[in-house]
Write a protein that holds these residues in place. Structure first.
Motif, PDB file in Angstrom:
ATOM      1  N   ALA A   1     -34.552  89.549  45.968  1.00  0.00           N
ATOM      2  CA  ALA A   1     -35.731  89.314  45.313  1.00  0.00           C
ATOM      3  C   ALA A   1     -35.341  89.420  43.651  1.00  0.00           C
ATOM      4  O   ALA A   1     -36.255  87.750  43.162  1.00  0.00           O
ATOM      5  N   HIS A   2     -34.938  89.595  43.124  1.00  0.00           N
ATOM      6  CA  HIS A   2     -34.290  89.123  41.386  1.00  0.00           C
ATOM      7  C   HIS A   2     -32.958  89.211  41.166  1.00  0.00           C
ATOM      8  O   HIS A   2     -32.146  90.458  40.715  1.00  0.00           O
ATOM      9  N   PRO A   3     -32.289  88.688  41.593  1.00  0.00           N
ATOM     10  CA  PRO A   3     -30.723  88.852  41.235  1.00  0.00           C
ATOM     11  C   PRO A   3     -30.283  88.415  40.300  1.00  0.00           C
ATOM     12  O   PRO A   3     -29.167  88.813  40.016  1.00  0.00           O
ATOM     13  N   GLU A   4     -30.991  87.914  39.234  1.00  0.00           N
ATOM     14  CA  GLU A   4     -30.728  88.370  37.678  1.00  0.00           C
ATOM     15  C   GLU A   4     -30.388  89.377  36.787  1.00  0.00           C
ATOM     16  O   GLU A   4     -29.720  89.495  36.115  1.00  0.00           O
ATOM     17  N   LYS A   5     -30.932  90.993  37.634  1.00  0.00           N
ATOM     18  CA  LYS A   5     -31.364  92.380  37.941  1.00  0.00           C
ATOM     19  C   LYS A   5     -29.517  93.048  38.109  1.00  0.00           C
ATOM     20  O   LYS A   5     -29.532  93.960  37.455  1.00  0.00           O
ATOM     21  N   THR A   6     -29.036  92.205  39.043  1.00  0.00           N
ATOM     22  CA  THR A   6     -27.970  92.753  39.294  1.00  0.00           C
ATOM     23  C   THR A   6     -27.533  93.442  38.258  1.00  0.00           C
ATOM     24  O   THR A   6     -26.708  92.413  36.717  1.00  0.00           O
TER      25      THR A   6
ATOM     26  N   PHE B   1     -14.221  95.953  35.120  1.00  0.00           N
ATOM     27  CA  PHE B   1     -15.660  95.031  35.427  1.00  0.00           C
ATOM     28  C   PHE B   1     -17.032  94.963  35.561  1.00  0.00           C
ATOM     29  O   PHE B   1     -16.969  95.610  36.137  1.00  0.00           O
ATOM     30  N   THR B   2     -17.706  95.584  33.835  1.00  0.00           N
ATOM     31  CA  THR B   2     -19.270  95.845  33.865  1.00  0.00           C
ATOM     32  C   THR B   2     -19.968  94.729  33.933  1.00  0.00           C
ATOM     33  O   THR B   2     -19.739  93.793  33.455  1.00  0.00           O
ATOM     34  N   THR B   3     -20.717  94.822  34.619  1.00  0.00           N
ATOM     35  CA  THR B   3     -21.893  93.484  34.940  1.00  0.00           C
ATOM     36  C   THR B   3     -22.837  94.105  34.679  1.00  0.00           C
ATOM     37  O   THR B   3     -23.752  95.270  35.174  1.00  0.00           O
ATOM     38  N   GLU B   4     -23.443  93.170  33.438  1.00  0.00           N
ATOM     39  CA  GLU B   4     -24.895  94.166  32.770  1.00  0.00           C
ATOM     40  C   GLU B   4     -26.274  93.178  33.382  1.00  0.00           C
ATOM     41  O   GLU B   4     -27.641  94.274  33.216  1.00  0.00           O
TER      42      GLU B   4
ATOM     43  N   GLU C   1     -15.880  91.495  25.356  1.00  0.00           N
ATOM     44  CA  GLU C   1     -17.407  90.972  25.997  1.00  0.00           C
ATOM     45  C   GLU C   1     -16.772  89.792  27.152  1.00  0.00           C
ATOM     46  O   GLU C   1     -16.249  88.706  26.690  1.00  0.00           O
ATOM     47  N   ILE C   2     -17.617  88.950  28.010  1.00  0.00           N
ATOM     48  CA  ILE C   2     -17.367  88.686  29.239  1.00  0.00           C
ATOM     49  C   ILE C   2     -18.033  87.892  29.630  1.00  0.00           C
ATOM     50  O   ILE C   2     -19.142  88.507  30.002  1.00  0.00           O
ATOM     51  N   GLU C   3     -18.219  86.452  29.992  1.00  0.00           N
ATOM     52  CA  GLU C   3     -19.277  85.477  30.831  1.00  0.00           C
ATOM     53  C   GLU C   3     -18.378  85.319  31.803  1.00  0.00           C
ATOM     54  O   GLU C   3     -17.942  83.978  31.493  1.00  0.00           O
ATOM     55  N   VAL C   4     -18.607  85.441  32.742  1.00  0.00           N
ATOM     56  CA  VAL C   4     -17.392  84.261  34.116  1.00  0.00           C
ATOM     57  C   VAL C   4     -18.465  83.832  35.490  1.00  0.00           C
ATOM     58  O   VAL C   4     -19.251  84.622  35.886  1.00  0.00           O
TER      59      VAL C   4
END
Length: 206
Positions: A66-71, A109-112, A140-143
């Motif tokens: 319901a809130h994938p942005e919080k993954t 690899f850490t996802t915030e 820092e990375i954005e993929v």
């Protein structure tokens, strides 16, 4: 008095609803019991094209449909499982001048969070914001990532198990020079650009 009772009841319902939402996120284990998770890597230099894989995947990702942005979560790669076809090349790759796996046994690899989220059916496309650590250096990375959420499908992949599956796919490039991997050396044979391709599945057992 009656209004106060109604307000109190509404408040309790709202609090209960928040509690349900807060516990809806599932924790997915990426140490695949089937053993097929892997990361592919490739380097295309002027003289040689090198490709290989690694299958030592573990880690945990928290996901709420319901809130994938919080993954959020972390994927860990065991560098000792890095593999190329040429045995001499593999020895060099794992050695001290290159990956130095004796002293740096993992890549993480850490996802915030996820941004630019778009959903279509069971598939979610987004950009994962976080960091990657290679050979002791963190950047820092954005993929770009694609998540496929498959509730109740664990038994179809792993017989005898019940639960949900989360498939994560991503392809991106890093520079070995930014992580102290023999920077500036042998670039005619070993490209500075390293292309990474992930196709991994995590499970939430019930």
């Amino acid at each position: 008095m009656k209004n106060n009772i109604i307000k109190t009841t509404v408040s309790l319902i709202a609090i209960a609803s928040l509690g349900v939402a807060a516990t809806h996120a599932e924790s997915f284990d990426f140490k695949d019991p089937k053993g097929v998770n892997n990361v592919a890597f490739s380097m295309d230099a002027p003289l040689e094209y090198i490709s290989g894989t690694a299958n030592g995947i573990s880690g945990t990702v928290n996901f709420d449909a319901a809130h994938p942005e919080k993954t959020s979560g972390e994927i860990v790669l065991d560098t000792n499982t890095l593999m190329v076809a040429n045995s001499m090349m593999k020895d060099h790759m794992l050695g001290g001048h290159w990956m130095d796996v004796e002293n740096h046994s993992t890549i993480t690899f850490t996802t915030e969070k996820l941004i630019n989220v778009s959903s279509k059916g069971s598939k979610i496309t987004a950009d994962a914001v976080g960091s990657i650590t290679v050979k002791g250096t963190t950047k820092e990375i954005e993929v770009p990532v694609t998540l496929t959420y498959l509730p109740g499908k664990l038994g179809a992949r792993n017989q005898g198990m019940e639960g949900d599956i989360l498939v994560v796919r991503s392809e991106f490039t890093i520079l070995r020079s930014e992580f102290g991997i023999n920077a500036g050396q042998n670039e005619d044979k070993v490209s500075d650009e390293v292309n990474l391709k992930l196709s991994i599945a995590g499970y939430h057992a019930k």
